[in-house]
Design a protein around this motif. Structure first.
Motif, PDB file in Angstrom:
ATOM      1  N   VAL A   1      -5.291  -0.506  -3.447  1.00 61.59           N
ATOM      2  CA  VAL A   1      -6.014  -0.988  -2.277  1.00 61.59           C
ATOM      3  C   VAL A   1      -5.237  -0.531  -1.058  1.00 61.59           C
ATOM      4  O   VAL A   1      -4.036  -0.806  -0.949  1.00 61.59           O
ATOM      5  CB  VAL A   1      -6.140  -2.529  -2.275  1.00 61.59           C
TER       6      VAL A   1
ATOM      7  N   ASN B   1      -9.375  -8.217   7.061  1.00 56.56           N
ATOM      8  CA  ASN B   1      -9.592  -8.141   5.621  1.00 56.56           C
ATOM      9  C   ASN B   1     -11.024  -8.512   5.272  1.00 56.56           C
ATOM     10  O   ASN B   1     -11.299  -9.005   4.184  1.00 56.56           O
ATOM     11  CB  ASN B   1      -8.598  -9.036   4.871  1.00 56.56           C
TER      12      ASN B   1
ATOM     13  N   VAL C   1     -12.777  -4.782   2.087  1.00 54.20           N
ATOM     14  CA  VAL C   1     -11.656  -4.170   1.376  1.00 54.20           C
ATOM     15  C   VAL C   1     -12.197  -3.444   0.158  1.00 54.20           C
ATOM     16  O   VAL C   1     -13.168  -3.889  -0.462  1.00 54.20           O
ATOM     17  CB  VAL C   1     -10.617  -5.245   0.958  1.00 54.20           C
TER      18      VAL C   1
ATOM     19  N   GLY D   1      -2.130  -3.693   1.423  1.00 56.74           N
ATOM     20  CA  GLY D   1      -2.867  -3.479   0.191  1.00 56.74           C
ATOM     21  C   GLY D   1      -2.007  -3.749  -1.024  1.00 56.74           C
ATOM     22  O   GLY D   1      -1.068  -4.548  -0.977  1.00 56.74           O
TER      23      GLY D   1
ATOM     24  N   SER E   1      -5.038  -3.193   9.211  1.00 58.21           N
ATOM     25  CA  SER E   1      -4.189  -4.275   8.725  1.00 58.21           C
ATOM     26  C   SER E   1      -4.478  -5.608   9.400  1.00 58.21           C
ATOM     27  O   SER E   1      -4.026  -6.654   8.937  1.00 58.21           O
ATOM     28  CB  SER E   1      -2.708  -3.904   8.936  1.00 58.21           C
TER      29      SER E   1
ATOM     30  N   ASN F   1      -5.636  -0.882   2.860  1.00 58.35           N
ATOM     31  CA  ASN F   1      -6.360  -1.453   3.991  1.00 58.35           C
ATOM     32  C   ASN F   1      -5.795  -0.849   5.269  1.00 58.35           C
ATOM     33  O   ASN F   1      -4.745  -1.261   5.760  1.00 58.35           O
ATOM     34  CB  ASN F   1      -6.215  -2.982   3.994  1.00 58.35           C
TER      35      ASN F   1
ATOM     36  N   LEU G   1      -6.026 -11.622  -0.970  1.00 60.91           N
ATOM     37  CA  LEU G   1      -6.564 -11.838   0.370  1.00 60.91           C
ATOM     38  C   LEU G   1      -6.479 -13.314   0.764  1.00 60.91           C
ATOM     39  O   LEU G   1      -6.125 -13.641   1.906  1.00 60.91           O
ATOM     40  CB  LEU G   1      -8.012 -11.361   0.427  1.00 60.91           C
TER      41      LEU G   1
ATOM     42  N   SER H   1       0.840  -1.191   0.000  1.00 61.92           N
ATOM     43  CA  SER H   1       0.000   0.000   0.000  1.00 61.92           C
ATOM     44  C   SER H   1       0.876   1.242   0.000  1.00 61.92           C
ATOM     45  O   SER H   1       1.996   1.227   0.523  1.00 61.92           O
ATOM     46  CB  SER H   1      -0.898  -0.006   1.239  1.00 61.92           C
TER      47      SER H   1
END
Length: 206
Positions: free
Chosen positions: A56, A64, A67, A42, A61, A58, A201, A35
């Protein structure tokens, strides 16, 4: 770090034209399983010109269960929710953003569930599309040589997209968090990216 992943990294998609989610030609993307938000989980997706097309971030953390796949400017394209059958078997639903506040949740655009195989370390996934318009059809996601590689195939067995470790022109292979994805022409790119997020994921990339 982003410039090492893609030599023209950190260019906004809005610096050229507005992002198009369908393309008449084969597209190649670089996916950095990181991310841009500090301490967030992400991924960041670059097109072949180095523009950031999808991301993405997130912020939670440790979870999930919900999302968001976004464009560069933070516009939500898909909301991805993790659900469970009887608290045991997990599956994922993807809802395409309409840009409107809806009082009743609509049907998901796609559903992904794992097809477990005791003889394989990695599990393949069944993808059901078209749920939002009552015309369901199937894709499948198949792992290839470990969790860093997979392909998405349609109900005719044709490859829609293929994900693998990115390799530089010099032949050097990047780390497991830098991937390359090729997508065939005339495919909904944001949908493919939504499925990529679910794959990430499942394999704890984000």
């Amino acid at each position: 770090m982003a410039k090492k992943v893609h030599p023209r990294g950190l260019l906004s998609s809005s610096s050229s034209s507005a992002p198009c989610y369908f393309s008449s030609k084969r597209e190649t993307f670089t996916i950095w399983m990181k991310s841009l938000v500090l301490n967030g989980k992400g991924c960041t997706v670059f097109d072949s010109d180095g523009h950031i097309m999808y991301r993405v971030d997130n912020y939670n953390s440790k979870s999930n269960n919900e999302v968001y796949l976004m464009d560069f400017d933070g516009g939500v394209l898909f909301t991805i929710l993790k659900k469970r059958y009887f608290r045991l078997f997990g599956f994922w639903e993807g809802y395409r953003s309409t840009g409107k506040v809806e009082t009743n949740p609509k049907r998901p655009d796609f559903l992904v569930r794992q097809s477990f195989n005791m003889l394989r370390r990695n599990s393949d996934c069944e993808v059901i599309l078209g749920l939002d318009n009552n015309h369901p059809y199937n894709y499948a996601m198949t792992s290839l040589n470990g969790k860093c590689a997979c392909k998405i195939v349609d109900n005719f067995g044709d490859t829609v997209a293929e994900l693998k470790r990115k390799e530089a022109t010099s032949g050097v292979v990047f780390g497991e968090d830098v991937l390359s994805m090729e997508v065939k022409p005339c495919v909904d790119l944001s949908l493919v990216m939504g499925l990529l997020v679910v794959y990430g994921l499942i394999n704890s990339f984000m």
